[in-house]
Every structure is written in structure tokens, then in C-alpha cells.
Design an enzyme around this catalytic site. Structure first.
Site, mmCIF file in Angstrom:
data_model
loop_
_atom_site.group_PDB
_atom_site.id
_atom_site.type_symbol
_atom_site.label_atom_id
_atom_site.label_comp_id
_atom_site.label_asym_id
_atom_site.label_seq_id
_atom_site.Cartn_x
_atom_site.Cartn_y
_atom_site.Cartn_z
ATOM 1 N N LYS A 1 -11.041 4.402 20.404
ATOM 2 C CA LYS A 1 -11.054 4.196 18.939
ATOM 3 C C LYS A 1 -12.474 3.729 18.583
ATOM 4 O O LYS A 1 -12.744 2.536 18.441
ATOM 5 C CB LYS A 1 -9.983 3.176 18.557
HETATM 6 N N1 PMP Z 1 -4.458 8.523 15.328
HETATM 7 C C1 PMP Z 1 -5.569 8.069 14.741
HETATM 8 C C2 PMP Z 1 -6.740 8.962 14.661
HETATM 9 C C3 PMP Z 1 -5.623 6.771 14.217
HETATM 10 O O1 PMP Z 1 -6.729 6.315 13.639
HETATM 11 C C4 PMP Z 1 -4.476 5.966 14.297
HETATM 12 C C5 PMP Z 1 -4.492 4.588 13.714
HETATM 13 N N2 PMP Z 1 -4.985 3.650 14.639
HETATM 14 C C6 PMP Z 1 -3.333 6.480 14.924
HETATM 15 C C7 PMP Z 1 -3.358 7.760 15.416
HETATM 16 C C8 PMP Z 1 -2.120 5.641 15.088
HETATM 17 O O2 PMP Z 1 -2.388 4.681 16.093
HETATM 18 P P1 PMP Z 1 -1.658 3.290 16.110
HETATM 19 O O3 PMP Z 1 -0.200 3.586 16.128
HETATM 20 O O4 PMP Z 1 -2.118 2.647 17.372
HETATM 21 O O5 PMP Z 1 -2.066 2.568 14.895
#
Ligand code: PMP
Length: 316
Positions: free
Chosen positions: A159
């Protein structure tokens, strides 16, 4: 429109007024977006008068995995960040749900420098977030003409701040075409994810989601939803590649993410999904997920961490 800013943030070791959270324009954070970050939600429980963070450990684990993949030599450890998150939430004093955004970044040193030539910094911003309308009404999505980057280009499981540049054009395109969000295909042309959420479909009774190797962020909510479906509904989720046209014939589609929570998708590329209303699996998962996040102490699932109140945290 001016965005409402919080009064304070946590910045490299201390809570400071908002205006003091600054980095130099010549830092790699400003020039090339060299950072990794997390987005957590902290749910306010009116009954217990406390905040509960969702999957704190998993978010911190992913943050440090992102830093490892992106080779950021961070020196702020997880327990420091945990204490800082608690401290910031207590200092803000909001009695409503918050979004919490810890970020690790390159403060000085050029972007490919290593060792002592790089100094990293850390900050945390938190602010109230309302629930998205789309959780109730469902979202209208298009398939983006843009592709999700592959693990060989910009590792999707990290991320990283800079990686989000690649969602900017898909989002602008989706909005210009009148959609709420875009679903991106990966470099193999199968479904990856939405711009901030994992994608699930229900097809002929099967619940299916792309695997972690499909060019997706390894979504924490995706994991919680898979777990919830197995333990509470006895339903196992099939993790396999999904073709674009499977979205067109799916009985249900839903997306999930920390900020998005669980959102049914009611339209895809101008085709109505099912009968156009959020379907039974999507709504059951959405309601159960929200109920868990907002549950009082007695019923709290193991993935919630209560934020110590400022009194409990500073006994004197
Ligand atoms: N995909 C992307 C590209 C994201 O930015 C997010 C948000 N963090 C998610 C999926 C969902 O991830 P999470 O459930 O860990 O928030």
C-alpha cells in the site's frame, strides 16, 4: 469546496497543531510520493463510550510489509504507532466513527538511496467519516479502460502512496462516465479490484473472489468477510480468477474495504445486476459486518481493539 481539517495530527513523535505537519517540497514524499500507508477505521461505541479499531494488528502488519517491499528503512516501530494512534484518537475526542491514516515516508535522502543516506518519518491523521450512501443503495460501477499494475511493475500488495496515482485516472474516467467507481482488470485481463475495495461475486450459488495473486491489495476486509461467511453462514468463498463477463451475468456483486465497508454493486457497465436491488448475500454480509464493527464490548469480535481512554492511558 474547502475540506474540513482536523485541528491536530501525530507527527514524528508528538501531537502537533495541523499547520505544523509539514515536509519540504524537495523531500521524496513531495516529489515522487515515496511513502507507505494504512487506512483503519475506529468505530465509536455509544453504549460503551469507547472507540474500537478494526483489525489493528493486521493493518500494522501490512504497513510494515509494504515498507519492506518498498524498501523504506523505517525506524518507527509498531508499538510506537499503536500508542500514537491511541493518543491521537483520545486527543481528538470525537464521539463518532473515525478514519485513521498512519503513513511512513522518506523524509530526507534521494528515492533510491539506502542505509544512512535515508531518513524516514511517520505521521498519523484521523478524522470522522460518514457511512457511504452506496452501502445502502448500492454502487454503480464501470470496468476501467485502465489496468491494475502487476507485481512486476508496482507491487499491488504494497500500500504505497505512489501506487495510488494509478487509481486517479480510472476514478476520473468513471466519474466522467457517470459511475460511482471503477473495477480494474489486471495484466491478464481478469478482474482485480475496485479503486479502494475488493470485489466478490455470487454466481449460481457460489461466492467467488479473485485470489491474492490477481493483482490486488491483500484487503483486510476481504479476509474478515471470507471468515465471517465461513464461521457465521457456513459458506466457503472460492478464490479464483474472475472474467469480466462473469460480472455481467453474476446474480450479485459486492465490494468491501475498510473505508467502503461492504457495498453492493447494483449496476456494472450499464447492465443491471440481478434485479437491480442489493441481493441477499450482499446485504447479509453488509449488515453483519457493520453490526460487528459497531458491537458493544460483550459481543465484540476478536478483531476489534478497544482504544484506551486518555485516563486509562495516563493513570496520573
Ligand atoms: N484495494 C485497494 C486498492 C485499496 O486501497 C483498499 C483500501 N485499503 C482495498 C482494496 C481494501 O483493503 P482493506 O480491506 O484492507 O481496507
Amino acid at each position: 469546496m474547502t475540506e474540513k481539517r482536523p485541528a491536530i495530527l501525530w507527527f514524528n513523535g508528538a501531537i502537533v497543531p495541523w499547520d505544523q505537519g509539514t515536509v519540504h517540497v524537495w523531500s521524496e514524499l513531495a516529489i515522487r510520493g515515496v511513502s507507505v500507508f494504512e487506512g483503519l477505521r475506529s468505530y465509536w461505541s455509544a453504549e460503551d463510550r469507547c472507540h474500537n479499531l478494526v483489525a489493528l494488528d493486521l493493518h500494522l502488519k501490512r504497513l510494515y510489509e509494504s515498507a519492506r517491499i518498498m524498501r523504506l528503512p523505517v525506524d518507527t516501530d509498531g508499538s510506537t504507532l499503536t500508542r500514537a494512534i491511541y493518543e491521537l484518537i483520545a486527543a481528538l475526542g470525537h464521539e463518532e466513527h473515525l478514519y485513521v491514516r498512519p503513513t511512513l515516508y522518506v523524509d530526507s535522502g534521494r528515492y533510491a538511496a539506502s542505509g544512512r543516506d535515508v531518513v524516514c518519518g511517520a505521521y498519523i491523521v484521523a478524522f470522522p467519516v460518514p457511512r457511504a450512501q452506496a452501502t445502502l443503495m448500492g454502487a454503480r460501477c464501470c470496468i476501467s479502460t485502465w489496468r491494475r499494475a502487476s507485481d512486476l511493475t508496482m507491487p499491488p500488495r504494497a500500500k504505497a502512496g505512489a501506487a495510488y496515482q494509478a487509481f486517479r485516472l480510472p476514478l476520473i474516467e468513471a466519474q466522467q462516465r457517470g459511475f460511482d467507481d471503477a473495477i480494474l482488470l489486471n495484466d491478464r485481463g481478469t478482474v482485480a479490484e475496485a479503486t479502494g475495495a475488493a470485489v466478490f461475486i455470487v454466481r449460481d450459488g457460489d461466492i467467488i473472489t479473485p485470489p491474492a495473486t490477481s493483482g490486488i491489495l491483500e484487503s483486510i476486509t476481504r479476509g474478515l468477510v471470507i471468515d465471517l461467511l465461513r464461521t457465521e453462514y457456513g459458506r466457503s468463498v472460492i478464490e479464483r480468477e474472475i472474467d469480466r463477463t462473469e460480472l455481467y451475468v453474476a446474480d450479485e456483486i459486492f465490494m468491501c474495504g475498510t473505508l467502503a465497508e461492504v457495498q453492493p454493486v447494483v449496476e456494472i457497465d450499464d447492465l443491471v445486476v440481478g434485479d437491480g436491488a442489493p441481493g441477499p448475500v450482499s446485504t447479509a454480509v453488509r449488515d453483519r459486518y457493520q453490526a460487528h464493527c459497531e458491537s458493544p464490548v460483550g459481543d465484540r469480535p476478536t478483531w476489534l481493539t478497544a482504544v484506551p481512554t486518555s485516563d486509562a492511558h495516563h493513570p496520573d
